[in-house]
Design an enzyme around this catalytic site. Sequence first.
Site, PDB file in Angstrom:
ATOM      1  N   TYR A  72       0.840  -1.187   0.000  1.00  0.00           N
ATOM      2  CA  TYR A  72       0.000   0.000   0.000  1.00  0.00           C
ATOM      3  C   TYR A  72       0.880   1.242   0.000  1.00  0.00           C
ATOM      4  O   TYR A  72       1.792   1.366   0.812  1.00  0.00           O
ATOM      5  CB  TYR A  72      -0.910   0.016   1.221  1.00  0.00           C
ATOM      6  CG  TYR A  72      -1.775   1.247   1.266  1.00  0.00           C
ATOM      7  CD1 TYR A  72      -2.986   1.270   0.596  1.00  0.00           C
ATOM      8  CD2 TYR A  72      -1.355   2.394   1.909  1.00  0.00           C
ATOM      9  CE1 TYR A  72      -3.771   2.407   0.586  1.00  0.00           C
ATOM     10  CE2 TYR A  72      -2.122   3.530   1.905  1.00  0.00           C
ATOM     11  CZ  TYR A  72      -3.331   3.538   1.245  1.00  0.00           C
ATOM     12  OH  TYR A  72      -4.098   4.672   1.241  1.00  0.00           O
ATOM     13  N   TRP A 124       1.948   5.151  -2.463  1.00  0.00           N
ATOM     14  CA  TRP A 124       1.846   5.915  -3.698  1.00  0.00           C
ATOM     15  C   TRP A 124       2.932   5.571  -4.704  1.00  0.00           C
ATOM     16  O   TRP A 124       2.713   5.717  -5.899  1.00  0.00           O
ATOM     17  CB  TRP A 124       1.892   7.409  -3.370  1.00  0.00           C
ATOM     18  CG  TRP A 124       0.603   7.918  -2.820  1.00  0.00           C
ATOM     19  CD1 TRP A 124      -0.062   7.447  -1.732  1.00  0.00           C
ATOM     20  CD2 TRP A 124      -0.186   8.978  -3.335  1.00  0.00           C
ATOM     21  NE1 TRP A 124      -1.204   8.169  -1.527  1.00  0.00           N
ATOM     22  CE2 TRP A 124      -1.311   9.117  -2.487  1.00  0.00           C
ATOM     23  CE3 TRP A 124      -0.043   9.851  -4.398  1.00  0.00           C
ATOM     24  CZ2 TRP A 124      -2.292  10.084  -2.707  1.00  0.00           C
ATOM     25  CZ3 TRP A 124      -1.012  10.814  -4.604  1.00  0.00           C
ATOM     26  CH2 TRP A 124      -2.125  10.921  -3.768  1.00  0.00           C
TER      27      TRP A 124
END
Length: 783
Positions: free
Chosen positions: A124, A126
């Site tokens: 998880y 960006w």
Amino acid sequence: MTQNSFKEATIASTNRDLLTSAHWGTYWVDVSDGRVTNLRTFEHDPDPSPIGHGIVNVMDGPLRITSPAVRKSWLEHGPGTRGDLRGQEDFVSVSWDEAERLVATELDRVRTQHGNDAIYAGSYGWASAGRFHHAQSQLKRFLNCIGGFTSSVNTYSYAAAEVIMPHVLGDFSSHLERLTCWEVLTESCELFVAFGGLPVSNGQIGQGGVGAHVQRAGMLSAHANGTRFVNVSPMRSDALDQLGADWLPLRPSSDTAMMLGLAQTLIEDDLHDSTFLDRYTVGFERFAAYLRGDTDGIAKNAEWAAALCDIPAARLRTLAHDMAAHRTMISTSYSLTRQEHGEQPIWAAIALAAMLGQIGLPGGGFGFGYSAMNNNGLNRRYVPYAALPQGKNPVKSYIPVARVSDMLSNPGGTVNYNGRTLTFPNIRLVWWAGGNPFHHHQDLNRLRAAWARPDTVIANEWCWNSLARHADIVLPCTTPLERRDIAMTSKDPFITAMDPAVPPVGEARDDHVILRGIAARMGVEDAFTEGRSPDDWLHWIYETSRESAARGGITLPDFDTFQQQGWVRVPLPEKRVILMEQFRTDPETYPLKTPSGKIEIFSETVAGFDYEDCPGHPAWLEPLEWLGRATLEAPLHMISPQPKTKLHSQLDHGIVSRSDRINGRAPVLMHPKDAAERGLAEGQTVRIFNQRGACMAGLKIDESIRPGVVQIATGAWYDPDGPTCLHGNPNTLTQDRGTSQLAQGPIAHSCLVQIEAAKCETKPKIDNPPIRSKLRSAKLACG
């Protein structure tokens, strides 16, 4: 051709300056003697972010991971050895050949002995803004080639909204991606009520790349045209000073109570739009009965709300009347979802907007996340761009993303989630690429204990952050400035070439190349690559996207022309975006995807789940930790927003992030009254603590914060010394419980703490790379 020579050839293939894009902006890249020396602002960005400059001094700095590395005791004694030493033990450098062998062997062991559901691909985060070198997509594609993995759903950003909004509005993404644009707000919005504020610092970022920042200009343009702003937040600085916003410094976690008080005032004073409610919603009478107190004997009026949110009742009544008398936008921040019962303020805001009857009108209704990301409220066209295909995951087990500690510590246990009962698999191997759980997750001391349980943790990382230090096998990956990619997202109108500015540092490899090598050892290289090189994949992604754009009437240059140009701007949509305009115009032709086709102020589906912590309509449910339950041991409410100087924890070791440190630690904001009561002074090192843990921070005294509330941004790399983070990570203090049984989202903002002067000045250790030895023998215990 080697990876380095391929990149050097790519650099030489264009006759323009080097260009890159990131989640926080687009930059021209200056290079001298094989090193990136400067990032120059993209000329089409009117409000550039400083975040990107943080990478310049750390790309080849002491915390760069330059070769594969394995935790010492795992290397010597094999999987399952001393997981409790993750984060404390030194690493040993190994060759890529050895690293690939170790990973392939361990994957085969786990999937053969325990099944593929014993592999958790958390990942998880960006990661890169690039369309191809997206770490999670690469990892998931690879794992699907070998039989799949246990996955996660939802986000840490707004899990509660992701789950509740489909029950209320039929889906989540379209109502997030299609917010009424700032241009329409400027023309038509008279009153903008921002629950959770409008922190422009959050608007620095956008998924998949940012060409031009618009949030600041959007707010200022609306203000200049007469829009009045109301900032409902414990922080006055959550709205730009130039907006002259009315500040309502409510108690944290009481937004729902305030909204209910406003809603009941609309009923009492006959200001609600019955015509809109009858045509476009279902369940209003059930909700109205709750507001009147028919169900529990408690009228949710302004006086009731005032006692909870600590905003005078008269001010609430005046605001309700103003909202009914003007074209009003009700904005809710992402942060409202990250508290106990975080589903409720989102649902209550939608109900309140429905009562005003302005949903679907220019400048009115509701919006989720204005200024939370740059793309929210950005007037743009949607283009279904291609992405790297991930394949199909045969494994059916999954968890809500914020329940990772529960899963790791309680295999075979269960959790309620959105009407289902999920069983936690027995995870033996965790693989993370492109994120940092020791940033996102709550109660890091609890996570650290759970993290010790799996046999093996693998991390693809480029620097020695807290994830890398808590892994067993670390595979060094490149940064976006060392590889070729494309920033291409429907969230931003700019498509940008991401040039490889310099060769990879040390032995770093692209994630794709890392996984291709392991895939070759496991006999799935052809399935993973489909016979394409990275350059072939980039060409395929771009040309496939170009075809999709053409079907929508958008002409893009061919791939080679695009590479020479460096960037393209997609034209604006023919019509400005107004959220739910079609539904308002013709709800029969354009119904919502709810069971009724309408806005569900009362949801029979949610009510049918019979969750005590999430009833069938918006409701006030008192959190366990908030100022209404403050104690002598924990009298302060801590809020932990996103940082201004980085994206989450990315580039925390860079010069921009470190510019706001106090004594080498993250700053904590405190009101002068609270500081004086504790005898604390500006710039002092303090200890923030509660029953879960502690962190050290540098004190910043600030009158713009509500008394009784303290603020410390997330993102400091976790640097544990026992239960204390020396560096200032507030997630040593936050609760690791779900928002409710419906969404199981994180509740970081429901957190009580105490602060005292630090009794010692133990320095952060995070700047010391954990490599202490080199491989001397090829004979390994796990060989």
